[in-house]
Scaffold this motif. Structure first.
Motif, short mmCIF file in Angstrom:
data_model
loop_
_atom_site.label_atom_id
_atom_site.label_comp_id
_atom_site.label_asym_id
_atom_site.label_seq_id
_atom_site.Cartn_x
_atom_site.Cartn_y
_atom_site.Cartn_z
N THR A 7 0.84 -1.18 0.00
CA THR A 7 0.00 0.00 0.00
C THR A 7 0.88 1.23 0.00
N ALA A 8 0.59 2.13 -0.87
CA ALA A 8 1.31 3.39 -0.91
C ALA A 8 0.38 4.50 -0.47
N ILE A 9 0.85 5.36 0.38
CA ILE A 9 0.05 6.45 0.90
C ILE A 9 0.77 7.76 0.60
N PHE A 10 0.03 8.76 0.11
CA PHE A 10 0.64 10.06 -0.09
C PHE A 10 -0.28 11.13 0.47
N GLU A 11 0.33 12.20 0.90
CA GLU A 11 -0.41 13.36 1.39
C GLU A 11 -0.20 14.46 0.36
N SER A 12 -1.26 15.11 -0.04
CA SER A 12 -1.10 16.23 -0.96
C SER A 12 -2.15 17.28 -0.65
N GLY A 13 -1.89 18.48 -1.07
CA GLY A 13 -2.86 19.54 -0.93
C GLY A 13 -3.04 20.05 0.48
N LEU A 14 -1.99 20.03 1.28
CA LEU A 14 -2.11 20.59 2.63
C LEU A 14 -2.01 22.10 2.52
N PHE A 15 -3.06 22.68 1.96
CA PHE A 15 -3.10 24.12 1.76
C PHE A 15 -3.13 24.82 3.11
N ASP A 16 -2.67 26.06 3.13
CA ASP A 16 -2.59 26.80 4.39
C ASP A 16 -3.92 26.82 5.13
N SER A 17 -5.02 27.02 4.42
CA SER A 17 -6.32 27.09 5.10
C SER A 17 -6.69 25.75 5.73
N ALA A 75 -4.49 23.41 6.74
CA ALA A 75 -3.58 23.19 7.86
C ALA A 75 -4.01 23.99 9.08
N LEU A 76 -4.54 25.20 8.86
CA LEU A 76 -5.01 26.00 9.98
C LEU A 76 -6.23 25.37 10.64
N MET A 77 -7.03 24.61 9.88
CA MET A 77 -8.20 23.93 10.43
C MET A 77 -7.86 22.52 10.91
N ASN A 78 -6.57 22.16 10.90
CA ASN A 78 -6.11 20.82 11.30
C ASN A 78 -6.66 19.73 10.39
N LEU A 79 -6.87 20.03 9.12
CA LEU A 79 -7.35 19.05 8.15
C LEU A 79 -6.24 18.69 7.17
N ALA A 80 -6.25 17.45 6.73
CA ALA A 80 -5.34 17.00 5.68
C ALA A 80 -6.15 16.18 4.68
N ILE A 81 -5.87 16.37 3.39
CA ILE A 81 -6.49 15.56 2.35
C ILE A 81 -5.39 14.84 1.58
#
Length: 135
Positions: free
Chosen positions: A1-11, A13-19
């Motif tokens: 399984t490969a996992i990647f994190e992308s799109g941790l836009f500033d807004s 990250a400020l809301m403690n969200l990751a997509i």
């Protein structure tokens, strides 16, 4: 399984969200049998500020399409379906971009009306965050 994190836009990250997304590809064969499984699941994580500055607890949810193919004695059976996953974990950040991660999760897979399966799991590994991590 490969996992990647992308799109941790500033807004986000400020809301403690990751997509991000989970790519899955498995191939296994022995004697006259071959099994292939593949899929992609977008995910959403929410981080809680409950621990120290260098560690974060999170909740994870994902859902996406999945396929599988089994070949046995030159007879092939292929199906498509979906997978869903929920979990809770913790990230210990080594720096702003790399964390050591532990995750406890439940996974559900459905391929047809008569075939579905689910599992619980524990995953340990490293996570890379681009361009920043939740603070």
């Amino acid at each position: 399984t490969a996992i990647f994190e992308s799109g941790l836009f500033d807004s986000l990250a400020l809301m403690n969200l990751a997509i991000g997304g989970i790519f899955n590809f498995v191939i296994s064969s022995s004697n006259d049998q071959t099994f292939i499984s593949y899929g992609f699941s977008p995910f959403l994580r929410y981080y809680f500020d409950l621990l120290s500055e260098n560690s974060k607890i999170f909740l994870l949810g994902s859902i996406g399409p999945q396929g599988r193919s089994t070949e046995f004695n030159n007879i092939t059976n292929s199906e498509t379906g979906f997978t869903a996953q929920v979990g809770a974990g913790i990230d210990f950040f080594l720096n702003e971009s790399v964390a050591w991660e532990g995750l406890l999760f439940y996974n559900y897979n459905k391929f047809s009306e008569s075939f579905s399966f689910s599992s619980f799991g524990i995953w340990f590994g490293f996570q890379i965050f681009l361009p920043s991590y939740p603070k």
